[in-house]
Write an enzyme that holds these catalytic residues in place. Sequence first.
Site, PDB file in Angstrom:
ATOM      1  N   LEU A 106       0.865  -1.173   0.000  1.00 33.58           N
ATOM      2  CA  LEU A 106       0.000   0.000   0.000  1.00 33.58           C
ATOM      3  C   LEU A 106       0.902   1.224   0.000  1.00 33.58           C
ATOM      4  O   LEU A 106       1.958   1.232   0.648  1.00 33.58           O
ATOM      5  CB  LEU A 106      -0.908   0.033   1.240  1.00 33.58           C
ATOM      6  CG  LEU A 106      -2.046  -0.997   1.319  1.00 33.58           C
ATOM      7  CD1 LEU A 106      -2.775  -0.856   2.653  1.00 33.58           C
ATOM      8  CD2 LEU A 106      -3.024  -0.859   0.168  1.00 33.58           C
ATOM      9  N   ASP A 107       0.479   2.272  -0.710  1.00 29.34           N
ATOM     10  CA  ASP A 107       1.240   3.511  -0.724  1.00 29.34           C
ATOM     11  C   ASP A 107       1.357   4.085   0.689  1.00 29.34           C
ATOM     12  O   ASP A 107       0.513   3.828   1.553  1.00 29.34           O
ATOM     13  CB  ASP A 107       0.557   4.556  -1.611  1.00 29.34           C
ATOM     14  CG  ASP A 107       0.667   4.235  -3.090  1.00 29.34           C
ATOM     15  OD1 ASP A 107       1.497   3.385  -3.452  1.00 29.34           O
ATOM     16  OD2 ASP A 107      -0.084   4.846  -3.878  1.00 29.34           O
ATOM     17  N   PHE A 108       2.362   4.904   0.884  1.00 30.98           N
ATOM     18  CA  PHE A 108       2.578   5.607   2.150  1.00 30.98           C
ATOM     19  C   PHE A 108       1.304   6.307   2.619  1.00 30.98           C
ATOM     20  O   PHE A 108       0.916   6.217   3.792  1.00 30.98           O
ATOM     21  CB  PHE A 108       3.710   6.626   1.948  1.00 30.98           C
ATOM     22  CG  PHE A 108       3.863   7.628   3.056  1.00 30.98           C
ATOM     23  CD1 PHE A 108       4.500   7.293   4.245  1.00 30.98           C
ATOM     24  CD2 PHE A 108       3.397   8.934   2.898  1.00 30.98           C
ATOM     25  CE1 PHE A 108       4.658   8.229   5.261  1.00 30.98           C
ATOM     26  CE2 PHE A 108       3.542   9.872   3.912  1.00 30.98           C
ATOM     27  CZ  PHE A 108       4.183   9.515   5.091  1.00 30.98           C
ATOM     28  N   THR A 110      -1.860   5.793   1.663  1.00 30.33           N
ATOM     29  CA  THR A 110      -3.080   4.985   1.634  1.00 30.33           C
ATOM     30  C   THR A 110      -3.222   4.181   2.922  1.00 30.33           C
ATOM     31  O   THR A 110      -2.266   3.581   3.405  1.00 30.33           O
ATOM     32  CB  THR A 110      -3.045   4.016   0.435  1.00 30.33           C
ATOM     33  OG1 THR A 110      -2.839   4.765  -0.767  1.00 30.33           O
ATOM     34  CG2 THR A 110      -4.352   3.244   0.322  1.00 30.33           C
ATOM     35  N   ARG A 218      -5.010   6.227  -8.005  1.00 29.27           N
ATOM     36  CA  ARG A 218      -4.775   7.661  -7.936  1.00 29.27           C
ATOM     37  C   ARG A 218      -4.665   8.273  -9.331  1.00 29.27           C
ATOM     38  O   ARG A 218      -5.239   9.338  -9.604  1.00 29.27           O
ATOM     39  CB  ARG A 218      -3.501   7.931  -7.131  1.00 29.27           C
ATOM     40  CG  ARG A 218      -3.578   7.431  -5.697  1.00 29.27           C
ATOM     41  CD  ARG A 218      -2.223   7.407  -5.000  1.00 29.27           C
ATOM     42  NE  ARG A 218      -1.682   8.742  -4.827  1.00 29.27           N
ATOM     43  CZ  ARG A 218      -0.489   8.981  -4.291  1.00 29.27           C
ATOM     44  NH1 ARG A 218       0.273   7.956  -3.883  1.00 29.27           N
ATOM     45  NH2 ARG A 218      -0.056  10.209  -4.151  1.00 29.27           N
TER      46      ARG A 218
END
Length: 309
Positions: A106-108, A110, A218
């Site tokens: 998961l992105d930073f 998110t 995104r």
Amino acid sequence: MVWWGVMGAGVAERAAGTLLHRLAGKVLVRLCYILRYRLGPSRPATIDDVEVLYHTPHYIVLNKRYDLLVNSNDPNVLTVQTQLRNLFPHLANKKLTHEFRFSHRLDFATSGLLCISLHKAAAGAVTKCFVRREADKYYLALVRGHLSQETVDIAVPIGEDMRPEWQRIRMAMAHHPHAGRCKAAHTRLLVLQRGLYNNYPATKVLLKPSTGRRHQLRLHLHHLGHTIVGDYTYSNRRDMWPHRMFLHAHRLVLPLPHTHIDVVSGDPFTAEDPRNKWVPVETLNTLTEETYLRMKEAETDTGSRKKGS
């Protein structure tokens, strides 16, 4: 000699431009942090700021906080890895690069569901599940503006943004002049509610990615003209005031050979939390089993049409 001089000056100018762009980016990131964490309602994550929703001898599924790295080579940076080591020291494997087998990322920025495999065979089973596209992931997001359509399919390939100043920071769509080698990416969107974020039009959506490209959701939403609220990167570093980026991994379904993982987290983007500044005006769909099934069936129908074409 004149030709070489001109070429050298051009290279130096581009390098200086890239350096200034990255320096400006660091300054703006710091400003964003100040607005959200010093002046706004956000508080930094702590070592105990982790919620485990599923735990067996084979897997852990936790609810990752927003603005938190999954792991890092810097031992002084708080990550999901350090949270897990603190909570389950007996499960940390020093032979692994990051002590735990993170089955996906998961992105930073998110938040949401993250699966950790506790041994090699378990990790292999999850990897096969993702490779065969048998895993089902659902995300919640709050986006800028009102979407006119209730459902949208976004099928636009994604690749790296090859501009030196944006490398390893942004991704790009296939039609972008600076896009690198692109891979197919497909996202299905369903409108849940239309309303207002901080008195401006916004829409809450349920997202189901069929592929797992970096920054896929995104970028696909940005491509639609409905950038996620608080997405600093894809708002061209302008959307700094929201307390977080409004993207959350809401449900994870993994039909594994010897177990069936199906974990649902709560909705963090409700009107009850004053930090969200969210006022729903119109509800089109709710988070029911019928809604998830509708998304999955639509995805299956899309895949069948592609195979038949």
